[in-house]
Design an enzyme around this catalytic site. Structure first.
Site, mmCIF file in Angstrom:
data_model
loop_
_atom_site.group_PDB
_atom_site.id
_atom_site.type_symbol
_atom_site.label_atom_id
_atom_site.label_comp_id
_atom_site.label_asym_id
_atom_site.label_seq_id
_atom_site.Cartn_x
_atom_site.Cartn_y
_atom_site.Cartn_z
ATOM 1 N N GLU A 95 25.067 8.841 -72.230
ATOM 2 C CA GLU A 95 25.044 7.374 -72.107
ATOM 3 C C GLU A 95 23.636 6.779 -72.109
ATOM 4 O O GLU A 95 23.455 5.633 -71.698
ATOM 5 C CB GLU A 95 25.794 6.909 -70.850
ATOM 6 C CG GLU A 95 27.243 7.385 -70.797
ATOM 7 C CD GLU A 95 28.038 6.768 -69.659
ATOM 8 O OE1 GLU A 95 28.065 5.544 -69.548
ATOM 9 O OE2 GLU A 95 28.642 7.547 -68.879
ATOM 10 N N HIS A 154 31.377 0.658 -52.697
ATOM 11 C CA HIS A 154 32.706 1.082 -52.267
ATOM 12 C C HIS A 154 32.614 2.023 -51.081
ATOM 13 O O HIS A 154 31.746 2.883 -51.031
ATOM 14 C CB HIS A 154 33.420 1.864 -53.395
ATOM 15 C CG HIS A 154 34.132 0.980 -54.362
ATOM 16 N ND1 HIS A 154 34.545 1.417 -55.585
ATOM 17 C CD2 HIS A 154 34.538 -0.319 -54.258
ATOM 18 C CE1 HIS A 154 35.152 0.434 -56.216
ATOM 19 N NE2 HIS A 154 35.160 -0.623 -55.445
ATOM 20 N N SER A 182 34.372 7.032 -55.095
ATOM 21 C CA SER A 182 35.056 8.151 -55.747
ATOM 22 C C SER A 182 34.112 9.316 -55.992
ATOM 23 O O SER A 182 34.550 10.407 -56.310
ATOM 24 C CB SER A 182 35.676 7.691 -57.070
ATOM 25 O OG SER A 182 34.648 7.318 -57.958
ATOM 26 N N HIS A 227 25.742 4.376 -55.359
ATOM 27 C CA HIS A 227 25.784 3.507 -56.533
ATOM 28 C C HIS A 227 26.307 2.143 -56.115
ATOM 29 O O HIS A 227 27.021 2.018 -55.114
ATOM 30 C CB HIS A 227 26.656 4.124 -57.634
ATOM 31 C CG HIS A 227 28.038 4.435 -57.178
ATOM 32 N ND1 HIS A 227 28.349 5.565 -56.447
ATOM 33 C CD2 HIS A 227 29.208 3.755 -57.325
ATOM 34 C CE1 HIS A 227 29.643 5.564 -56.172
ATOM 35 N NE2 HIS A 227 30.182 4.474 -56.692
ATOM 36 N N VAL A 228 25.944 1.142 -56.898
ATOM 37 C CA VAL A 228 26.311 -0.241 -56.574
ATOM 38 C C VAL A 228 27.037 -0.855 -57.772
ATOM 39 O O VAL A 228 26.643 -0.638 -58.920
ATOM 40 C CB VAL A 228 25.028 -1.056 -56.242
ATOM 41 C CG1 VAL A 228 25.364 -2.526 -55.995
ATOM 42 C CG2 VAL A 228 24.299 -0.461 -55.037
HETATM 43 O O1 G7M Z 1 34.801 3.923 -56.596
HETATM 44 P P1 G7M Z 1 33.379 4.224 -56.919
HETATM 45 O O2 G7M Z 1 32.435 3.383 -56.120
HETATM 46 O O3 G7M Z 1 33.042 5.678 -56.804
HETATM 47 O O4 G7M Z 1 33.186 3.795 -58.422
HETATM 48 C C1 G7M Z 1 32.739 4.650 -59.433
HETATM 49 C C2 G7M Z 1 32.581 3.839 -60.709
HETATM 50 O O5 G7M Z 1 31.991 4.671 -61.705
HETATM 51 C C3 G7M Z 1 33.923 3.373 -61.248
HETATM 52 O O6 G7M Z 1 33.893 1.968 -61.409
HETATM 53 C C4 G7M Z 1 34.059 4.124 -62.576
HETATM 54 O O7 G7M Z 1 34.709 3.365 -63.577
HETATM 55 C C5 G7M Z 1 32.620 4.422 -62.938
HETATM 56 N N1 G7M Z 1 32.501 5.621 -63.767
HETATM 57 C C6 G7M Z 1 33.153 6.781 -63.569
HETATM 58 N N2 G7M Z 1 32.767 7.664 -64.528
HETATM 59 C C7 G7M Z 1 33.264 9.033 -64.631
HETATM 60 C C8 G7M Z 1 31.857 7.075 -65.349
HETATM 61 C C9 G7M Z 1 31.116 7.512 -66.486
HETATM 62 O O8 G7M Z 1 31.185 8.641 -66.971
HETATM 63 N N3 G7M Z 1 30.265 6.577 -67.036
HETATM 64 C C10 G7M Z 1 30.153 5.313 -66.529
HETATM 65 N N4 G7M Z 1 29.316 4.474 -67.144
HETATM 66 N N5 G7M Z 1 30.847 4.892 -65.446
HETATM 67 C C11 G7M Z 1 31.685 5.758 -64.857
#
Ligand code: G7M
Length: 324
Positions: free
Chosen positions: A172, A255, A259, A264-265
């Site tokens: 990415e 969150h 997950s 991360h934000v």
């Molecule tokens: O719930 P949590 O705060 O962990 O949110 C994780 C965020 O990461 C979610 O909104 C997902 O859609 C995003 N996300 C998950 N993956 C596996 C990827 C990825 O591979 N690339 C990107 N750009 N976002 C991701």
């Protein structure tokens, strides 16, 4: 909200259909050039559905667990998330002109139809998770359908590699909107993969910090204030610069539970009810900053309430530990 008009982003050249709004992507499809990818055209042909994990007629999405069909990933466990994409104002004229309309019923001033648009106006957004070993989600989802607004839980901890791939530019890299490379207070800002970047109505970006030791909200103390303030300020500025969406139209939050356990934000546009933006899971970054300014131990000591699905592995562990 100042601007409620739908704005579309040109999928071919990655520009907003308006003056000079450039997207981060080189080719606009987020392809990772460094990792082998199966021919996307036929990747799902022969996919065998084993279980519908979740389905929402309101959100227009479905989560499916199954096995990959023929191809390099044949027989591997996979989770597919299919979602109908939002309407795009700039394609409405073509939609009306080129779609086939079938009358369902007519009564007085009312009539209903089934509309069959041509393939290119009838897109689904698909997320595919292909597992090398048996999918951990298949265990946690084995009891059937699910409620709640989250994504697929149960694989997050085991599959954090994608975060490091982003930070190390192995994946990415062409989607990065902004980066502050500082190892302490720096972060990478890029579109969340749930956002197809075709319109601003569901704008969704995530900021992933370079520090790897901060697992979640729970770890934060006053020592992290410069990092959080940096993410807030530079993240908002970068979004304004790239998409012309001002900070007053952004919802910026973390969150709990997340997950995956690397800080991360989330940045989403107000008006878009992103999954997990409700009070039971989202903690506004501005509140987090103020709470820490008042008490450095705030997130280490206070009770944080969060929802868990009935078959979430964490719920199971909490039960085992006698916490319920
Ligand atoms: O719930 P949590 O705060 O962990 O949110 C994780 C965020 O990461 C979610 O909104 C997902 O859609 C995003 N996300 C998950 N993956 C596996 C990827 C990825 O591979 N690339 C990107 N750009 N976002 C991701």
């Amino acid at each position: 909200m100042a601007d409620t008009k739908k704005r579309s982003l040109d999928s071919d050249n990655g520009t907003e259909s308006g003056p000079e709004k450039k997207l981060a992507t080189g080719d606009g499809d987020g392809k990772d050039t460094k990792q082998p990818v199966a021919d996307p055209g036929s990747m799902l042909a022969g996919f065998q559905t084993e279980k519908i994990m979740r389905e929402s007629s309101r959100e227009k999405n479905i989560f499916i667990h199954g096995k990959m069909g023929s191809g390099p990933n044949e027989g591997q466990d996979a989770v597919l998330i299919l979602e109908k994409t939002p309407f795009r104002e700039d394609s409405l004229a073509e939609l009306f002109k080129t779609s086939e309309l079938k009358l369902q019923m007519r009564n007085d001033i009312y009539s209903t139809y089934h509309m069959h648009p041509p393939a290119h106006l009838n897109e689904y957004f698909v997320q595919a998770l292909v597992f090398e070993r048996r999918c951990p989600a298949s265990r946690s989802f084995s009891n059937g359908r699910h409620q709640g607004d989250g994504g697929v839980s149960g694989y997050g901890e085991a599959h954090q590699e994608w975060v490091y791939n982003i930070l190390e530019k192995k994946a990415e890299a062409d989607r990065i909107v902004f980066e502050d490379p500082d190892p302490q207070n720096g972060f990478v800002l890029l579109p969340d993969f749930k956002w197809d970047q075709k319109q601003l109505d569901d704008l969704y970006l995530i900021a992933i910090c370079h520090q790897r030791e901060i697992k979640s909200l729970r770890d934060l103390t006053q020592e992290h204030l410069p990092l959080l303030q940096n993410i807030q300020q530079q993240g908002q500025e970068a979004i304004m610069k790239r998409y012309s969406v001002p900070s007053c139209r952004l919802r910026v939050y973390l969150h709990y539970q997340p997950s995956y356990y690397h800080l991360h934000v989330h940045f989403t546009v107000l008006g878009y009810e992103a999954p997990g933006c409700g009070v039971e899971r989202a903690h506004l970054l501005s509140d987090v900053i103020q709470n820490l300014q008042t008490d450095t131990q705030h997130y280490r000591t206070r009770t944080l309430t969060y929802p868990l699905r009935a078959d979430d592995a964490l719920l199971h562990k909490l039960r085992e530990a006698g916490r319920f």
